[in-house]
Design a protein around this motif. Structure first.
Motif, PDB file in Angstrom:
ATOM      1  N   VAL A  26       0.869  -1.181   0.000  1.00  0.00           N
ATOM      2  CA  VAL A  26       0.000   0.000   0.000  1.00  0.00           C
ATOM      3  C   VAL A  26       0.906   1.230   0.000  1.00  0.00           C
ATOM      4  O   VAL A  26       1.595   1.508   0.992  1.00  0.00           O
ATOM      5  CB  VAL A  26      -0.932   0.026   1.236  1.00  0.00           C
ATOM      6  CG1 VAL A  26      -1.972   1.134   1.074  1.00  0.00           C
ATOM      7  CG2 VAL A  26      -1.604  -1.318   1.438  1.00  0.00           C
ATOM      8  N   GLU A  27       0.926   1.932  -1.106  1.00  0.00           N
ATOM      9  CA  GLU A  27       1.843   3.067  -1.298  1.00  0.00           C
ATOM     10  C   GLU A  27       1.242   3.959  -2.373  1.00  0.00           C
ATOM     11  O   GLU A  27       0.817   3.480  -3.414  1.00  0.00           O
ATOM     12  CB  GLU A  27       3.222   2.519  -1.709  1.00  0.00           C
ATOM     13  CG  GLU A  27       4.201   3.543  -2.239  1.00  0.00           C
ATOM     14  CD  GLU A  27       4.574   4.597  -1.207  1.00  0.00           C
ATOM     15  OE1 GLU A  27       5.170   4.241  -0.185  1.00  0.00           O
ATOM     16  OE2 GLU A  27       4.241   5.787  -1.436  1.00  0.00           O
ATOM     17  N   ASP A  28       1.180   5.286  -2.119  1.00  0.00           N
ATOM     18  CA  ASP A  28       0.508   6.167  -3.071  1.00  0.00           C
ATOM     19  C   ASP A  28       1.454   6.795  -4.077  1.00  0.00           C
ATOM     20  O   ASP A  28       0.995   7.429  -5.022  1.00  0.00           O
ATOM     21  CB  ASP A  28      -0.277   7.255  -2.338  1.00  0.00           C
ATOM     22  CG  ASP A  28       0.612   8.116  -1.471  1.00  0.00           C
ATOM     23  OD1 ASP A  28       1.574   7.562  -0.891  1.00  0.00           O
ATOM     24  OD2 ASP A  28       0.361   9.322  -1.367  1.00  0.00           O
ATOM     25  N   GLU A  29       2.745   6.646  -3.876  1.00  0.00           N
ATOM     26  CA  GLU A  29       3.660   7.225  -4.851  1.00  0.00           C
ATOM     27  C   GLU A  29       3.851   6.235  -5.994  1.00  0.00           C
ATOM     28  O   GLU A  29       4.428   5.155  -5.799  1.00  0.00           O
ATOM     29  CB  GLU A  29       5.007   7.548  -4.195  1.00  0.00           C
ATOM     30  CG  GLU A  29       5.737   8.651  -4.916  1.00  0.00           C
ATOM     31  CD  GLU A  29       7.229   8.558  -4.726  1.00  0.00           C
ATOM     32  OE1 GLU A  29       7.921   8.476  -5.756  1.00  0.00           O
ATOM     33  OE2 GLU A  29       7.682   8.529  -3.573  1.00  0.00           O
ATOM     34  N   LEU A  70       3.230  -1.253   4.261  1.00  0.00           N
ATOM     35  CA  LEU A  70       2.264  -0.173   4.433  1.00  0.00           C
ATOM     36  C   LEU A  70       2.939   1.172   4.614  1.00  0.00           C
ATOM     37  O   LEU A  70       3.673   1.381   5.589  1.00  0.00           O
ATOM     38  CB  LEU A  70       1.391  -0.506   5.665  1.00  0.00           C
ATOM     39  CG  LEU A  70       0.331   0.493   6.073  1.00  0.00           C
ATOM     40  CD1 LEU A  70      -0.681   0.712   4.961  1.00  0.00           C
ATOM     41  CD2 LEU A  70      -0.368   0.017   7.350  1.00  0.00           C
ATOM     42  N   ASP A  71       2.689   2.091   3.693  1.00  0.00           N
ATOM     43  CA  ASP A  71       3.193   3.455   3.805  1.00  0.00           C
ATOM     44  C   ASP A  71       2.343   4.200   4.841  1.00  0.00           C
ATOM     45  O   ASP A  71       1.158   3.910   5.009  1.00  0.00           O
ATOM     46  CB  ASP A  71       3.106   4.134   2.436  1.00  0.00           C
ATOM     47  CG  ASP A  71       3.732   5.514   2.444  1.00  0.00           C
ATOM     48  OD1 ASP A  71       4.706   5.719   3.193  1.00  0.00           O
ATOM     49  OD2 ASP A  71       3.242   6.382   1.699  1.00  0.00           O
ATOM     50  N   VAL A  72       2.964   5.167   5.541  1.00  0.00           N
ATOM     51  CA  VAL A  72       2.221   5.918   6.556  1.00  0.00           C
ATOM     52  C   VAL A  72       1.340   6.996   5.922  1.00  0.00           C
ATOM     53  O   VAL A  72       0.154   7.095   6.208  1.00  0.00           O
ATOM     54  CB  VAL A  72       3.185   6.563   7.573  1.00  0.00           C
ATOM     55  CG1 VAL A  72       2.445   7.564   8.446  1.00  0.00           C
ATOM     56  CG2 VAL A  72       3.818   5.488   8.442  1.00  0.00           C
ATOM     57  N   MET A  73       1.922   7.802   5.034  1.00  0.00           N
ATOM     58  CA  MET A  73       1.176   8.911   4.442  1.00  0.00           C
ATOM     59  C   MET A  73       0.434   8.432   3.212  1.00  0.00           C
ATOM     60  O   MET A  73       1.037   8.176   2.169  1.00  0.00           O
ATOM     61  CB  MET A  73       2.141  10.045   4.058  1.00  0.00           C
ATOM     62  CG  MET A  73       2.891  10.624   5.243  1.00  0.00           C
ATOM     63  SD  MET A  73       1.790  11.424   6.422  1.00  0.00           S
ATOM     64  CE  MET A  73       1.350  12.905   5.506  1.00  0.00           C
ATOM     65  N   LEU A  74      -0.886   8.294   3.337  1.00  0.00           N
ATOM     66  CA  LEU A  74      -1.713   7.779   2.245  1.00  0.00           C
ATOM     67  C   LEU A  74      -2.975   8.616   2.125  1.00  0.00           C
ATOM     68  O   LEU A  74      -3.464   9.131   3.131  1.00  0.00           O
ATOM     69  CB  LEU A  74      -2.137   6.331   2.536  1.00  0.00           C
ATOM     70  CG  LEU A  74      -1.073   5.242   2.533  1.00  0.00           C
ATOM     71  CD1 LEU A  74      -1.635   3.973   3.158  1.00  0.00           C
ATOM     72  CD2 LEU A  74      -0.596   4.964   1.112  1.00  0.00           C
ATOM     73  N   THR A 119      12.602   2.955   7.542  1.00  0.00           N
ATOM     74  CA  THR A 119      12.616   4.385   7.265  1.00  0.00           C
ATOM     75  C   THR A 119      12.984   4.633   5.804  1.00  0.00           C
ATOM     76  O   THR A 119      13.923   4.049   5.292  1.00  0.00           O
ATOM     77  CB  THR A 119      13.649   5.075   8.188  1.00  0.00           C
ATOM     78  OG1 THR A 119      13.363   4.718   9.538  1.00  0.00           O
ATOM     79  CG2 THR A 119      13.580   6.579   8.047  1.00  0.00           C
ATOM     80  N   LYS A 120      12.198   5.504   5.151  1.00  0.00           N
ATOM     81  CA  LYS A 120      12.514   5.879   3.770  1.00  0.00           C
ATOM     82  C   LYS A 120      13.676   6.860   3.747  1.00  0.00           C
ATOM     83  O   LYS A 120      13.734   7.721   4.610  1.00  0.00           O
ATOM     84  CB  LYS A 120      11.301   6.554   3.122  1.00  0.00           C
ATOM     85  CG  LYS A 120      10.129   5.647   2.866  1.00  0.00           C
ATOM     86  CD  LYS A 120       9.032   6.512   2.250  1.00  0.00           C
ATOM     87  CE  LYS A 120       7.847   5.671   1.826  1.00  0.00           C
ATOM     88  NZ  LYS A 120       6.804   6.506   1.195  1.00  0.00           N
ATOM     89  N   PRO A 121      14.568   6.818   2.771  1.00  0.00           N
ATOM     90  CA  PRO A 121      14.673   5.786   1.731  1.00  0.00           C
ATOM     91  C   PRO A 121      15.318   4.524   2.312  1.00  0.00           C
ATOM     92  O   PRO A 121      16.099   4.616   3.251  1.00  0.00           O
ATOM     93  CB  PRO A 121      15.583   6.438   0.687  1.00  0.00           C
ATOM     94  CG  PRO A 121      16.444   7.358   1.480  1.00  0.00           C
ATOM     95  CD  PRO A 121      15.617   7.835   2.649  1.00  0.00           C
TER      96      PRO A 121
HETATM   97 CA    CA Z   1       2.928   8.176   0.805  1.00  0.00          CA
END
Ligand code: CA
Length: 236
Positions: A26-29, A70-74, A119-121
């Motif tokens: 789950v990632e919006d980018e 799972l990405d945090v910012m979605l 942690t990204k990246p």
């Molecule tokens: Ca995101």
């Protein structure tokens, strides 16, 4: 976004033949989502994707994934809300992707029921290692070796020995045996095996599971996998 895309391990180059377990990302980018899905498929996983929180939650609760990245910012529903709602229903292992240096995020993630965070990246090899670890832990299997009588599976090398002698399984055979071994003692239906071995982009439907089980028994002994008539397969 920096992603270190290392070449897949030898023998894992044909994704269709090596799908080991089913993962939801789950990632919006869009670029990160695509490269993550591609890399995970190259590593042998069946991969489903979602680019918004509500879609991710729907898939995560509808299907039985082996793990969720799972990405945090979605959009629509953020990673925290998704995780909280998911935990009301399921204990699917979750690897959270948090922003750099957001240590509060990590604490919150682990409190909410995330199994690990990155942690990204991030380095792709590390993501794969952590995914393998949370999947093993969730199956109550902390070690990389699984012993089934005289048969030993090495989940890191994806290799099998019988009485200490190497036995060559095809990627699909190995995937089936490992899945059953990680769910030892449970009866696993053919439908469940299909769900974990094929992803939503895969439209293969056949009796291949039966054929593979027949072949596994020929190589490792008839008693390594038991058939529960009308229910599925079981490793004792
Ligand atoms: Ca995101």
């Amino acid at each position: 976004m920096l992603i270190d895309v290392s070449p897949p391990p030898a023998g894992a180059r044909n994704p269709a033949a090596t799908a080991l377990m089913r993962i939801l990302v789950v990632e919006d980018e869009p670029r990160l989502l695509r490269s993550l899905a591609k890399a995970l498929r190259e590593a042998g996983y069946a991969v489903d994707t979602a680019d918004a929180g509500d879609e991710g939650l729907h898939k995560a609760t509808t299907y039985d994934y082996d793990a969720v990245v799972l990405d945090v910012m979605l959009p629509n529903l953020d990673g925290w809300q998704l995780l909280e709602k998911l935990r009301e229903e399921k204990q699917t292992p979750v690897l959270m992707l948090t922003a750099r240096d957001a240590s509060r995020d990590r604490v919150r993630g682990l409190d909410t029921g995330a199994d690990d965070y990155l942690t990204k990246p991030f380095d792709l090899d590390e993501l794969l290692a952590r995914l393998r670890a949370i999947i093993r832990r969730s199956a109550g299997q902390a070690k990389s070796a699984i012993q089934l009588g005289n048969v030993t599976l090495d989940t890191r090398a994806r290799s099998v020995t019988r009485d200490g002698e190497a036995v060559t399984l095809t990627a699909r055979e190995y995937a089936i045996l490992e899945y059953l071994a990680l769910h030892r003692g449970e009866v696993v239906s053919r439908t469940t095996l299909y769900e974990h071995l094929f992803d939503e982009t895969d439209d293969t439907l056949s009796n291949l599971v039966d054929v593979h089980v027949f072949s596994i028994r020929k190589k490792l002994g008839a008693d390594v996998i038991a058939t529960r008539r009308g229910q599925g397969y079981c490793v004792e």
